[in-house]
Design an enzyme around this catalytic site. Structure first.
Site, short mmCIF file in Angstrom:
data_model
loop_
_atom_site.label_atom_id
_atom_site.label_comp_id
_atom_site.label_asym_id
_atom_site.label_seq_id
_atom_site.Cartn_x
_atom_site.Cartn_y
_atom_site.Cartn_z
N PRO A 87 0.82 -1.22 0.00
CA PRO A 87 0.00 0.00 0.00
C PRO A 87 0.85 1.28 0.00
O PRO A 87 0.37 2.34 -0.37
CB PRO A 87 -0.81 -0.10 1.30
CG PRO A 87 -0.83 -1.57 1.62
CD PRO A 87 0.48 -2.11 1.12
N GLU A 114 0.70 -8.65 8.30
CA GLU A 114 0.83 -7.19 8.48
C GLU A 114 1.85 -6.59 7.53
O GLU A 114 2.10 -5.39 7.56
CB GLU A 114 1.21 -6.87 9.93
CG GLU A 114 0.11 -7.19 10.93
CD GLU A 114 -1.25 -6.58 10.57
OE1 GLU A 114 -1.29 -5.34 10.38
OE2 GLU A 114 -2.24 -7.32 10.47
N ARG A 152 -0.03 -7.72 -21.63
CA ARG A 152 -0.77 -7.40 -22.86
C ARG A 152 -0.09 -6.31 -23.69
O ARG A 152 -0.47 -6.09 -24.84
CB ARG A 152 -2.24 -7.09 -22.57
CG ARG A 152 -2.49 -5.96 -21.62
CD ARG A 152 -3.89 -6.03 -21.04
NE ARG A 152 -4.92 -6.18 -22.08
CZ ARG A 152 -5.24 -5.25 -22.97
NH1 ARG A 152 -4.60 -4.10 -22.97
NH2 ARG A 152 -6.18 -5.46 -23.86
N ASP A 167 -6.64 1.25 -26.24
CA ASP A 167 -7.27 1.16 -24.94
C ASP A 167 -7.50 2.53 -24.31
O ASP A 167 -6.69 3.43 -24.45
CB ASP A 167 -6.43 0.30 -23.98
CG ASP A 167 -6.39 -1.16 -24.43
OD1 ASP A 167 -7.06 -1.49 -25.42
OD2 ASP A 167 -5.68 -1.95 -23.79
C1 JD8 Z 1 0.61 -6.27 0.18
C2 JD8 Z 1 -0.06 -7.61 3.47
C3 JD8 Z 1 -2.27 -6.71 4.10
C4 JD8 Z 1 -3.81 -5.34 5.35
C5 JD8 Z 1 -1.45 -4.38 6.74
C6 JD8 Z 1 -0.20 -4.38 4.72
C7 JD8 Z 1 -1.01 -3.47 -2.94
N1 JD8 Z 1 -3.36 -1.60 -3.19
C8 JD8 Z 1 -3.13 -2.46 -2.14
N2 JD8 Z 1 -3.91 -2.58 -1.07
N3 JD8 Z 1 -3.41 -3.47 -0.23
C9 JD8 Z 1 -2.26 -3.97 -0.74
C10 JD8 Z 1 -1.43 -4.95 -0.02
C11 JD8 Z 1 -1.84 -5.40 1.24
C12 JD8 Z 1 -1.02 -6.27 1.96
C13 JD8 Z 1 0.21 -6.70 1.43
C14 JD8 Z 1 -0.21 -5.40 -0.55
C15 JD8 Z 1 0.79 -7.54 2.39
N4 JD8 Z 1 -1.15 -6.83 3.20
C16 JD8 Z 1 -2.49 -5.35 4.68
C17 JD8 Z 1 -3.77 -5.20 6.84
C18 JD8 Z 1 -2.79 -4.21 7.32
N5 JD8 Z 1 -1.39 -4.76 5.38
C19 JD8 Z 1 -2.05 -3.33 -1.97
N6 JD8 Z 1 -0.16 -3.58 -3.71
#
Ligand code: JD8
Length: 241
Positions: A87, A114, A152, A167
């Site tokens: 994130p 996490e 793609r 696209d």
């Molecule tokens: C990797 C664990 C779970 C939920 C802590 C980090 C991308 N756009 C996106 N949204 N979420 C992710 C993502 C979430 C992930 C991991 C990517 C590894 N989590 C969360 C609970 C709290 N984490 C993502 N790219």
């Protein structure tokens, strides 16, 4: 292009690689993929991949050793991009897809729980990507989104009939509506012009739909879109109405 995926859930990728454009691209040797279970690179008796966070707090964090060792065991090409899905990454879009499609080797690291020990981000990953501002349970679905958008774009992956340049998010505007047979379904008719056989009129109707829909649904896209003088005129007209 070669793509390696590091994940605790390799089965999640089966459907993606076994069907559609991915399967075709792999069969045609336009792309090759390796899916690696992070757990296979943990050496202790219980194949531990996670541990408690230093400083306390809820949940578990992925340990650095199996991820570093997995990547060291993968033969890396010179222009590899090692991407951590997180994130905290830069927001994925068509421009980043284009950029990644220029590499001959991508490695995608999918975290869970996490998240991943920060040293992976600090000393191993060369790029960090997020697919959007919503909470996923791990990096796998994000990795699938990224590789679908990238593959793609590779030469030969789409048939010659479809160009990735057509696209929406390449042109920077939304697409025009599509219809197929029957001409009337439950009393709902296809726009007359599409049945007319007048190709100039059809093209002009479609251009207008593109502008109307983009103005209505995604007006911010029009600021960046490349538009003809006629299209700019139409926007003026529609904005006044
Ligand atoms: C990797 C664990 C779970 C939920 C802590 C980090 C991308 N756009 C996106 N949204 N979420 C992710 C993502 C979430 C992930 C991991 C990517 C590894 N989590 C969360 C609970 C709290 N984490 C993502 N790219």
């Amino acid at each position: 292009m070669h793509i390696d995926i590091l994940t605790l859930f390799p089965q999640m990728f089966q459907g993606v690689f076994d069907s559609g454009i991915f399967k075709r691209a792999i069969d045609q040797k336009l792309v090759s993929v390796g899916v690696h279970n992070i757990r296979d690179y943990s050496h202790d008796k219980h194949h531990t991949v996670d541990d408690y966070p230093y400083g306390g707090g809820a949940g578990m964090v992925l340990k650095p050793e199996p991820i570093f060792e997995a990547i060291e065991s993968i033969k890396r090409e010179a222009d590899v991009s090692i991407i951590l899905l997180t994130p905290q990454g830069r927001l994925f879009g068509q421009q980043i897809a284009q950029e990644l499609s220029q590499h001959s080797h991508l490695i995608l690291i999918c975290g869970r729980y996490e998240g991943v020990d920060e040293r992976v981000s600090e000393h191993l990953a060369t790029d960090e990507i997020s697919i959007g501002d919503y909470v996923l349970s791990g990096g796998e679905l994000a990795a699938m989104v990224v590789i679908d958008a990238v593959v793609r774009l590779l030469p030969g992956v789409l048939g010659s009939a479809t160009s990735p340049l057509d696209d929406s998010h390449v042109a920077g505007v939304l697409e025009y509506p599509q219809y197929t047979r029957p001409a009337t379904y439950r009393g709902w008719s296809v726009p007359e012009v599409l049945l007319s056989g007048n190709h100039a009129q059809i093209a002009s109707w479609r251009r207008e739909q593109v502008i109307r829909r983009t103005l209505e649904r995604r007006p911010e896209l029009l600021d960046k879109a490349e538009l003809s003088p006629e299209e700019k005129n139409l926007i003026q007209k529609l904005r006044q109405a």
